[in-house]
Each structure stands twice: as C-alpha cells, then as structure tokens.
Scaffold this motif. Sequence first.
Motif: not given
Length: 361
Positions: A94-95, A97, A101, A105, A117, A120, A135, A138-139, A142, A145
């Motif tokens: 995933v890219y 934010d 995304t 995730a 990610h 990240a 974001r 997601t971080d 993941s 990163l």
Amino acid sequence: MKKIITILGARPQFVKAAVLSRVIKKNNELEEVIVHTGQHFDSNMSDVFFKEMMIPNPKYNLDINSMSHGAMTGKMLADVESVLQEEQPNAVVVYGDTNSTIAGALAAKKMGIKVVHVEAGLRSFNMSMPEEINRILTDRISDLLSCPTQTAVDNLANEGYANLPIMIEKHGDIMKDAVEYYSQFSSDRSSIIEELNLQKGEFVLATIHRQENTDDIDKLRAIFKAFEEVHQKHQVVLPLHPRTKAVLEKHQISPKITFIDPVGYYSMLELLKNCSMVITDSGGLQKEAFFNKKHCIIVREETEWLELVNHGFAKIVGSNSELIKAAFEEFTASDKDFSIELYGNHVGEKIYQSIKTLIEA
C-alpha cells in the motif's frame, strides 16, 4: 512464483506504483496483481495514468467512490478482503495515506498477510487530517515500513517502533524515481505548454484540493483572492480538482485565473518543468516541485516534508492571502541552489529488494 498485491486508489499512488511495477517486471521474480479501489474515478485522474505510465492494467477495479470516509473505507475493506481470499498473496503493498491505503492494510493484516507500507513514517502532527489517521494506523499494522526520509525514520523511533517486530528501512522517495524516469518522455507525450500558449518561467502552477481548504469557504476565498492578485503579475495556471470545482460553483466563486481540466502525469511534468514556482496544498507536488528545481508555497498549516522548508525550498503560508503574496515575491527574487540530495536514488530497486527479504523470511 511468490505473489504480491498492490492496492491503488488515488492519483499519486499510480505514479509511485509505476516505479515499483517496472522493477518487478524487469526482475521477473514476483507476480504482481494490481487492485484499483476506484477512489479516483474520473478518467483524467485515473484511467489515463495506467495508459500513460505503462502500469499493468488492474486485474480488479472495485469502483468504490463518492461515499463518506466511513462508508468508503468499510466497503473497500470488505471488497479487498474478497480479492485477497481469491488471490492468496504473500504480501500486500500500500502507498501513502488514503482510505485505499488503510483499507488494504487492514484487510491484509486481519488475514495474516504481510503488509508493506511505502511512504511510511510521515507525520503532519495534525489529527484532524484524515490522511494523518490513515498513515499512523497503517504504519502500526505493517510488516515493512519504507521511509522516504530520515525525518520519517526519526518519527517512528520517537513513537517506539524500535520495540516492534517491524522492518524499518530508509529507502528514499519513490516519487523521485518516477520524476527522473518519466521526465525523459514528457515533452514528447504532452503538448500542453503549446496548447495553453504558456511561456517557460512565465507562469505559476497551482493546485488546491485538500478538505481543510475546500471545506472552509473563508479559507478558500482567501486563497483564491491571493491567486487573483498573483495572476495580475504572473499567470496562475490551476488544474481544477473535481472537489474544488464543486465548491467554487456552489458558492459562485469565479476567480480570474487560468483554470484547466485535470491533466495526466506527462502534462503535469511539463507544467512543473516550465513553471516559475508552485503553490499547492498537495503533499506530492511539494516534492515534485523540488525535483524540478522550483520553489513551493505550501497552502497548509503544516507539511510532512519538513526538509523542504528547513532548507529554504518551500514556505508554509496556510490560507493567509498576504503570506501567499509575500512568499511569491520572495521566491520570485530567489536564485536558490537546488543541487542538494534529500531523497535518495534507485529507490524502487531498494524497496523491491526489501519486499523480497520480507516474503522470503
């Protein structure tokens, strides 16, 4: 052959994914399946990118758009989960934010699939931004990163990520790879400068689309008031985002600047290469301005790309008309040297190698 699924939904993600897709194809060691959530559904902001940038066509197009944040994210989560059940990938990439995304995730993590990610560790420290929420979450879920800058790595360290079983790598900014690669072809594939009868260095490129600006009519009026005044000295060219267009029409705001329809990536590169400076609330465009050796006026209260501000390449002005005009005058008179290295090199290849390490562990 190991398989990865790439989740895309918004225009900047198409640009970033094009770099990694090209590396995957060149190495021919992984299978990539692309899922387009449909978050950006206008053909000028979506379909054209796959054609222009030689990205493999999405195997799945979920056509999810024009919904509230909750409804959109929930629908994406459910539909991406179905795709993952069908494809059984070794990792999901995933890219950035966006809602795409976090949905991608979450769907992967809940199924025990490794999550990568890209971009990240970025922080605006403004929790009223939907992007900041996306974001951060997601971080946290993941497995790899990929950080574009040392600032991003430091942000994760300050949040205690060293204590988590997560690969953290400073790869650099994948957007830099894209700009360098596609700039080679942009003048052959876009005639926008001639079509608009623009002169090199004689116009300002502007974009406005973030909700913090479009949803506050006083902010929006102040921004476009500044644009009108700048336009009297230096033509302001603004590709008009559908969200911004709708708000301007609703409130009958008709600024005297040069509006154009949303453009493809090659045309945007040509505008960047030929403009005098950039005024934007976009995150990605701040860096693309730097890659094209152009100053950037940031129409927000903060930026994730602090190194641009700290080195004098960009200035944060919010929606203050006077600050926008002052920054324009300052940068017009500047002869700043843009040769400093801030964002790395060969970033796509570095990310690819880390993905291989992750899924082979």
